[in-house]
Design an enzyme around this catalytic site. Structure first.
Site, PDB file in Angstrom:
ATOM      1  CD  GLU A 258     -14.324-101.919  -2.004  1.00 49.80           C
ATOM      2  OE1 GLU A 258     -13.724-101.410  -2.960  1.00 49.80           O
ATOM      3  OE2 GLU A 258     -14.078-101.630  -0.813  1.00 49.80           O
TER       4      GLU A 258
ATOM      5  CE  LYS B 227      -6.028 -99.405   4.030  1.00 48.99           C
ATOM      6  NZ  LYS B 227      -6.863 -99.104   2.861  1.00 48.99           N
TER       7      LYS B 227
END
Lengths: 311, 311
Positions: B274, B184
């Protein structure tokens, strides 16, 4: 005394031209933005070595009005390199020489196509200069210029150094112009590049952020490796000592304070930034030589996209 | 039917929670920004698979009001990971399981410290979701979720997959959660990262710019190499096929249109991005394993500086 035409009279052209005028040379400035201000109030240099003003410098709006010169001092941005020949040509006589005080790689080679290689010199200025109000240049720190000849001809190099005798500029001979160009990139790539890519921060923000400082050092090592491969491929024996250059660059930059490189100012003010000569051309040469420059590639890709002047 | 508490009800939490509610589960949403809007008008999903509205979903402003649940669906940003335990704890009974549909590395391990490793699952959502007006989620493209168990226990994994039976979500089993996480990242690192670092551009701008596309591919290969070293160091035999993953990621992204990843939206709206979970933790692991990730290092250094939430 020599006649000197300053083409590309931004902060760099105005400052070094003013220093030559101060030393007694007949210096003529090609001005655009600052013409009115200099016509009205002269050309002012605010320098940490002492302020001075050229009260009535010779100025022109048109290159043809500069007249033939012994020297053309070219301080154009590399983004204007394509326009350089047309600006320089009116100043050329049989003995005219051209000194490009510009950043990036391939500058002198491009000028040589227009004026002939034997006339072309490069000046590697390590200095903190910014434009101030119209008609004013701010000289914040440093100022030394390493000068090389495109053919690395020692006799020609002596001529170039002689121009600066008596001028308040610390000049030195760069016996290998190509090595000097790559060494200068060891500063310009990390500091012109990261200050823009990190969102518009000054050099102090880069050297005091541990991750960005490490990145700057790693970029210097990539540039030095590419430069050494370029020198080797051209049959040159001289090399860049990457670690020594990095140590010198960090020492100079640590003492520099919160400086804004010209690329950063161009970026912040929405003007084209010098991606081609400082970033893309080194990447191109490195790739052609099979030298891995992953950090330089990424930075170049980001800057090409961030460039306010991108097509 | 299961009771499901949705903690971190942004676009991801609301969308997948709404799909579970649509399938008949008792889903309760912990809301902050959208509480009033959902209380007044329900929770609306505008999906390319068909719009629908949960007219009167169970909602709460306080985690304690959610009650014990069979499943906690955690859709927090990784930047809020430190707050996760306090939000999840009131929902925990002896058999409660936690599914984190979040980006980055180390998510499940951090949750495991709070709730125990055997209860923790990760959901790798490949989907284009954005928040719309308060009370509305926009589901633009894709939607599939690969689910893994922190202990890679096949029986536990079956339980997690069973939750989604009848829900209009394409779920698949990730027999290796760690490999799925790294795979991912092969999307999140280049696309969440470059869209921000290139000045705030969408995914289409990255895949249609030759230099940025090449950079995205090179970043994927670095991430895959680091992931494979991480798997090897943990004694795992499964590996990431970097080229196959890159081909799949580009095919999916080419079809995505001008999507704005959540990191880009957070950046553009001035919220913390993030950096830790998606960028810094992979860098940390790569360095510890001696894997060179120069592009990931540079991107991480730039993003840490660009982060609106940096200390």
């Amino acid at each position: 005394m020599a006649t000197v035409a300053v083409v590309g009279a931004g902060a760099v052209g105005c400052y070094y031209g003013a220093r030559l005028a101060q030393a007694g040379h007949d210096v003529r400035f090609l001005l655009r933005r600052d013409y009115e201000a200099v016509a009205a109030r002269g050309l002012r240099v605010e320098s940490h070595h002492g302020d001075f003003t050229l009260e009535r410098p010779a100025i022109a709006r048109d290159a043809a009005a500069l007249g033939r010169a012994d020297w053309v001092l070219c301080g154009l941005k590399a983004t204007s390199l394509a326009a350089a020949a047309a600006l320089i040509r009116p100043c050329l006589g049989p003995g005219t020489r051209v000194l490009a005080i510009m950043n990036g790689l391939g500058i002198e080679e491009a000028l040589a196509e227009a004026v002939g290689a034997e006339r072309v010199f490069g000046g590697l200025a390590f200095t903190c200069l910014n434009r101030g109000e119209p008609g004013t240049v701010r000289h914040l720190e440093y100022g030394q210029v390493a000068i090389g000849h495109l053919g690395d001809d020692p006799a020609e190099l002596e001529r170039a150094l002689a121009l600066w005798e008596g001028a308040r500029v610390e000049v030195s001979a760069a016996p290998s112009l190509l090595r000097a160009r790559w060494e200068k990139l060891c500063w310009n790539v990390p500091f012109n590049g990261l200050t823009v890519a990190a969102g518009g921060v000054d050099t102090e923000a880069v050297v005091t952020d541990a991750a960005l400082r490490a990145e700057a050092g790693a970029l210097m090592r990539e540039v030095a490796a590419a430069g050494n491969a370029d020198l080797a491929a051209r049959g040159r024996r001289e090399r860049i000592d990457g670690e020594a250059v990095a140590a010198r660059m960090f020492a100079l930059t640590d003492a520099m304070g919160p400086y804004r490189p010209s690329t950063l100012i161009d970026f912040l003010e929405g003007r084209a930034i010098e991606v081609g000569a400082i970033f893309a051309e080194p990447v191109r040469r490195a790739r052609a030589l099979g030298v891995a420059v992953p950090r330089l590639e990424q930075l170049t890709a980001l800057l090409a996209r961030l460039d306010p002047g991108r097509a």
